[in-house]
Design an enzyme around this catalytic site. Structure first.
Site, PDB file in Angstrom:
ATOM      1  N   GLU A 178       0.824  -1.214   0.000  1.00  0.00           N
ATOM      2  CA  GLU A 178       0.000   0.000   0.000  1.00  0.00           C
ATOM      3  C   GLU A 178       0.853   1.256   0.000  1.00  0.00           C
ATOM      4  O   GLU A 178       0.491   2.271  -0.584  1.00  0.00           O
ATOM      5  CB  GLU A 178      -1.010   0.003   1.154  1.00  0.00           C
ATOM      6  CG  GLU A 178      -0.471  -0.243   2.541  1.00  0.00           C
ATOM      7  CD  GLU A 178      -0.363  -1.726   2.881  1.00  0.00           C
ATOM      8  OE1 GLU A 178       0.304  -2.451   2.132  1.00  0.00           O
ATOM      9  OE2 GLU A 178      -0.918  -2.137   3.910  1.00  0.00           O
ATOM     10  N   CYS A 210      -0.299  -2.512   8.138  1.00  0.00           N
ATOM     11  CA  CYS A 210       0.534  -2.467   9.349  1.00  0.00           C
ATOM     12  C   CYS A 210       0.511  -1.050   9.930  1.00  0.00           C
ATOM     13  O   CYS A 210       0.032  -0.098   9.300  1.00  0.00           O
ATOM     14  CB  CYS A 210       1.972  -2.898   9.020  1.00  0.00           C
ATOM     15  SG  CYS A 210       2.924  -1.652   8.131  1.00  0.00           S
ATOM     16  N   CYS A 253       2.130   1.728   7.786  1.00  0.00           N
ATOM     17  CA  CYS A 253       1.300   2.104   6.632  1.00  0.00           C
ATOM     18  C   CYS A 253       0.107   2.933   7.065  1.00  0.00           C
ATOM     19  O   CYS A 253      -0.297   3.867   6.363  1.00  0.00           O
ATOM     20  CB  CYS A 253       0.834   0.857   5.885  1.00  0.00           C
ATOM     21  SG  CYS A 253       2.157   0.102   4.927  1.00  0.00           S
TER      22      CYS A 253
END
Ligand code: THU
Length: 132
Positions: A54, A87, A90
């Site tokens: 991402e 996570c 991110c």
């Protein structure tokens, strides 16, 4: 409703470079002008410099000159048993680079969840805290 951006993210997942975890993640930013920008997780022997899918996708989006207002949705997909929830690192990046209510669509083909960064990261540390 999000089939297009999910399909693009699953195609991006094929580009994952994950020789250490063997966990493949794909992401796709869909712009309001219907452009799709892919990202995949790119690992490194020095594990800490691995880039998540991402982040790859959102950094590519900004690198091409687009900004959060241009973004319609972000899809993040994996080949794991559970959907890949972003996570912590991110989430922090997304809270700066994505509008709070922009749909984030998570899927592993078996299950799909639609959320947004306001929901994934409440009580955020933002640019407003730093730039007073
Ligand atoms: N990973 C992502 O790309 N996105 C996530 O949301 C979770 C984790 C990657 C990083 C690493 O390459 C692998 O998954 C295992 O942690």
């Amino acid at each position: 409703m999000y089939d297009d951006v999910l399909n693009e993210a699953f195609k991006a997942m094929e580009n994952a470079y994950a020789p250490y975890s063997n966990y493949h993640v794909g992401a796709c930013v869909k712009l309001k002008n219907s452009t799709y920008i892919w990202g995949a997780n790119i690992e490194n022997a020095s594990f800490g410099v691995t880039n998540c899918a991402e982040r790859s996708a959102i950094f590519a989006t900004y690198s091409q000159g687009y900004r959060k207002d241009d973004i319609e949705a972000l899809a993040i997909v994996s080949d794991g048993d559970r959907v890949a929830a972003p996570c912590g690192a991110c989430r922090q990046v997304l809270c700066e680079l994505l509008a709070g209510d922009t749909p984030i669509v998570l899927s592993n083909k078996k299950e799909t969840v639609v959320t947004n960064i306001k929901e994934l990261l409440p009580f955020q540390f933002t640019t407003e805290d730093v730039c007073r």
